[in-house]
Motif scaffolding. Structure first.
Motif, short mmCIF file in Angstrom:
data_model
loop_
_atom_site.label_atom_id
_atom_site.label_comp_id
_atom_site.label_asym_id
_atom_site.label_seq_id
_atom_site.Cartn_x
_atom_site.Cartn_y
_atom_site.Cartn_z
N TRP A 65 0.77 -1.40 0.08
CA TRP A 65 -0.02 0.16 -0.02
C TRP A 65 0.77 1.41 -0.08
N HIS A 66 2.01 1.38 0.88
CA HIS A 66 2.65 2.49 1.10
C HIS A 66 3.93 2.32 1.61
N THR A 67 5.07 3.09 1.10
CA THR A 67 6.23 2.88 1.64
C THR A 67 6.77 4.30 1.96
N SER A 68 6.31 5.33 1.63
CA SER A 68 6.76 6.70 1.68
C SER A 68 7.51 6.99 0.31
N ASN A 69 7.62 8.19 0.07
CA ASN A 69 8.32 8.36 -1.24
C ASN A 69 9.82 8.61 -0.84
N LEU A 70 10.40 8.07 0.16
CA LEU A 70 11.91 7.73 0.31
C LEU A 70 12.41 6.52 -0.40
N PHE A 71 11.47 5.70 -0.96
CA PHE A 71 11.76 4.64 -1.55
C PHE A 71 10.95 4.62 -3.03
N LEU A 72 11.55 3.85 -3.96
CA LEU A 72 10.65 3.72 -5.09
C LEU A 72 9.81 2.55 -5.01
N SER A 73 8.38 2.84 -5.13
CA SER A 73 7.85 1.46 -4.87
C SER A 73 6.41 1.84 -5.88
N GLY A 74 5.92 0.58 -6.41
CA GLY A 74 4.64 0.55 -7.22
C GLY A 74 5.09 0.97 -8.57
N GLY A 75 4.43 1.55 -9.56
CA GLY A 75 4.56 1.78 -10.94
C GLY A 75 4.89 3.41 -11.21
N GLN A 76 5.36 3.93 -10.10
CA GLN A 76 5.66 5.63 -10.33
C GLN A 76 6.35 5.66 -11.61
N ALA A 77 7.42 5.26 -11.67
CA ALA A 77 8.38 5.52 -12.60
C ALA A 77 7.79 5.12 -14.02
N VAL A 78 6.88 4.04 -14.08
CA VAL A 78 6.12 3.54 -15.37
C VAL A 78 5.12 4.73 -15.80
N LEU A 79 4.54 5.02 -14.78
CA LEU A 79 3.28 5.95 -14.91
C LEU A 79 4.05 7.50 -15.45
N ALA A 80 5.16 7.75 -14.77
CA ALA A 80 5.71 9.15 -15.26
C ALA A 80 5.98 9.12 -16.72
N LYS A 81 6.69 7.64 -17.23
CA LYS A 81 7.17 7.69 -18.59
C LYS A 81 6.13 7.84 -19.33
N GLN A 82 4.97 7.24 -19.18
CA GLN A 82 3.68 7.15 -19.74
C GLN A 82 3.06 8.60 -19.95
N LEU A 83 2.93 9.25 -19.04
CA LEU A 83 2.40 10.49 -18.93
C LEU A 83 3.33 11.25 -19.69
N CYS A 84 4.68 11.58 -19.37
CA CYS A 84 5.77 12.61 -20.09
C CYS A 84 5.68 12.45 -21.50
N GLU A 85 5.56 10.94 -21.97
CA GLU A 85 5.69 10.55 -23.42
C GLU A 85 4.50 11.17 -24.18
N ARG A 86 3.38 11.01 -23.64
CA ARG A 86 2.04 11.60 -24.12
C ARG A 86 1.91 13.17 -24.18
N ALA A 87 2.75 13.61 -23.02
CA ALA A 87 2.41 15.08 -22.84
C ALA A 87 3.61 15.64 -23.44
N GLY A 88 4.72 15.45 -23.88
CA GLY A 88 5.83 15.89 -24.28
C GLY A 88 6.62 16.73 -23.27
N CYS A 89 6.57 15.98 -22.08
CA CYS A 89 7.25 16.62 -20.77
C CYS A 89 8.58 15.71 -20.47
N ALA A 90 9.26 16.16 -19.64
CA ALA A 90 10.59 15.63 -19.20
C ALA A 90 10.16 14.67 -17.71
N PHE A 91 9.64 15.46 -16.71
CA PHE A 91 9.50 14.87 -15.59
C PHE A 91 8.11 14.96 -15.11
N ALA A 92 7.83 14.09 -13.77
CA ALA A 92 6.52 14.05 -13.34
C ALA A 92 6.41 14.08 -11.88
N PHE A 93 5.82 15.02 -11.32
CA PHE A 93 5.71 14.98 -9.66
C PHE A 93 4.34 14.47 -9.59
#
Ligand code: PLP
Length: 388
Positions: A65-93
Motif C-alpha cells: 500500500w505505501h512505503t513513503s516517497n523515500l523509496f521507489l515503489s509500485g509503478g511511479q516510474a512507469v506512470l511518469a514515463k507514460q504521462l511524460c511521453e504523451r504530454a511531451g514533458c520530461a518529469f512528473a511529480f
C-alpha cells in the motif's frame, strides 16, 4: 442520525446515496439504476468497476500500500514515463489532487523564476481550494471569507491575449490557464488563443502552465485538450480522471523547469501512492487512439442529438469530446433541471446558474445516449420558467 449532523457543510448534496456502480450506471440501496452522465465530475472516465482497472488495482492492494516517497515503489516510474511521453514533458511529480498538482506548478514556476513570482491567470478560471490554487482562481466568490489571498497573481479576461501581454511586469514568471474553463461553464477561448499565449510566453521568457485537471486524460478526444491547438506547455497539471476514481494528482514539466528542483524543494507523504498509481497505469493502457476517437464521435452524437430534437429552453450547446455544456435560457435554473433529471434517474452536473455540465464516462454507447436525450427532452419540455 442524519449525515449533516457530523459532516462539515461544504456541499449542497443531492438526496440520493449510491452504494454500487457498474459501467455507466450507479445504483442506490434499493437497487434502482441511475445513468451516470457526470462520472464523479470527470473522474470515473472508464465507468465504475472497470474490470481491467479493478483487477490491476486489487492486485496492488494485495501487494503493497505505501512505503513513503523515500523509496521507489509500485509503478511511479512507469506512470511518469507514460504521462511524460504523451504530454511531451520530461518529469512528473505526483500528489493527491488537482489543487495540489497546481500548488506544485506554482512552486515550480517560482523556483524556475529565481526571484520572478508573478503569475497571470484568467478570469473565471478554477484551479482548486488550497491557498495558492485559490489565489490563482480568479473568481472572487470563492475568496469571500478567506482573505488575504496569496500575493503574486493577477487575472485578465479569458480569451484576451492583448490583456495577458499587457499584464506582464518585471516579476512575471508564468501564465496559468485551463484550455477550456470547466467549473465556470465549459467556456471555450477563441481558436488561436493558446497558440498566441505560447508566443507571448516565448517572447517574454515566461512559462505556460496548462491546468488539464478536468480537460485531460482523453476527455475532449485528445490526451490533453491543449493538443487541439498543437502547442507545448512548460507545465501541465492533471488529477480527476488520472486514476479513474482513486486520488492522484500529477504535475508534468519540461526539462528546463524540472532541472531547478532539488530533494526537499517539494514533496508529499501520500503523493503517487502505489494503489492509485496501479489504477493510473491501467488507465493509461486503456487510453488508446480508438478511445479518443470514440469520445469525439460520442460527444458529437450527444451534441447533434440535442440540436436535432429542438429541445425547448436550450440557448447554446458547446463542447469538445465528452465535455459538454448546455447553456439554458434565462429564467431556467440549471440546478432545478439537474434535480429533475436525477428524479428521472439521470445524473448530470451544473456550472453556475444556467449551465448543465455533461461529463459522461467513456464507456457510454448509443443506448445510454438515447436514454439521456429522451430524459432531457421530457424534463425540459416540462420545466417551468421563472420570468426574467
Ligand atoms: C481545472 C481544475 N483545476 C483544479 C481543480 C481542483 O481539483 P481537486 O478538487 O482535485 O483539488 C479542479 C476541480 O474541479 C478543476 O476543475
Amino acid at each position: 442520525m442524519s449525515a449533516d449532523d457530523y459532516l462539515l457543510n461544504t456541499y449542497a448534496r443531492y438526496p440520493v446515496e449510491f452504494v454500487y456502480g457498474r459501467g455507466a450506471y450507479l445504483y442506490d440501496a434499493e437497487g434502482q439504476d441511475y445513468l451516470d452522465f457526470l462520472s464523479g465530475i470527470a473522474v470515473c472516465n472508464f465507468g465504475h468497476q472497470h474490470p481491467f482497472i479493478t483487477e490491476r488495482t486489487a492486485a496492488q492492494l494485495h501487494r503493497l500500500w505505501h512505503t513513503s516517497n523515500l523509496f521507489l515503489s509500485g509503478g511511479q516510474a512507469v506512470l511518469a514515463k507514460q504521462l511524460c511521453e504523451r504530454a511531451g514533458c520530461a518529469f512528473a511529480f505526483f500528489s493527491n489532487s488537482g489543487t495540489e498538482a497546481n500548488e506544485a506548478a506554482i512552486k515550480l514556476a517560482r523556483k524556475w523564476g529565481a526571484g520572478r513570482y508573478h503569475i497571470i491567470t484568467a478570469e473565471g478560471g478554477f484551479h482548486g481550494r488550497s491557498m495558492g490554487s485559490l489565489s490563482a482562481t480568479a473568481q472572487p466568490k470563492f475568496w469571500k471569507g478567506f482573505f488575504p489571498m496569496l500575493e503574486g497573481f493577477s487575472s485578465v479576461p479569458f480569451g484576451d491575449t492583448d490583456a495577458a501581454e499587457n499584464a506582464i511586469r518585471l516579476e512575471t514568471v508564468a501564465i496559468m490557464i485551463e484550455p477550456i474553463q470547466g467549473e465556470s461553464g465549459i467556456r471555450f477561448p477563441p481558436e488561436d488563443y493558446l497558440r498566441s499565449l505560447r508566443t507571448i510566453c516565448d517572447r517574454h521568457d515566461l512559462l505556460l502552465i496548462m491546468d488539464e485537471v478536468q480537460t485531460g486524460m482523453g476527455r475532449t478526444g485528445k490526451y490533453f485538450a491543449h493538443q487541439w491547438s498543437s502547442i507545448q506547455p512548460d507545465i501541465i497539471t492533471l488529477a480527476k480522471g488520472i486514476a479513474n476514481g482513486l486520488p492522484l494528482g500529477a504535475t508534468l514539466c519540461s526539462h528546463k523547469v524540472g532541472a531547478v528542483i532539488q530533494p526537499s524543494d517539494h514533496g508529499s507523504t501520500f503523493g503517487g501512492n502505489p494503489v492509485a498509481v496501479a489504477a493510473a497505469v491501467a488507465v493509461q493502457e486503456l487510453l488508446t487512439e480508438e478511445i479518443l476517437d470514440e469520445n469525439s464521435m460520442n460527444g458529437k452524437r450527444i451534441q447533434d442529438g440535442l440540436s436535432e430534437l429542438s429541445i425547448p429552453g436550450i440557448q447554446e450547446i458547446r463542447g469538445s469530446g465528452l465535455m459538454i455544456g448546455v447553456e439554458l435560457e434565462p429564467g431556467i435554473s440549471a440546478k432545478a433541471v439537474a434535480r429533475k433529471l436525477l428524479a428521472d434517474h439521470v445524473v448530470v452536473g451544473t456550472s453556475g446558474e444556467s449551465v448543465l455540465r455533461l461529463l459522461p464516462p467513456f464507456v457510454i454507447t448509443e443506448k445510454e445516449i438515447d436514454r439521456f436525450l429522451d430524459s432531457i427532452y421530457l424534463t425540459l419540455c416540462e420545466q417551468e420558467r421563472v420570468p426574467a
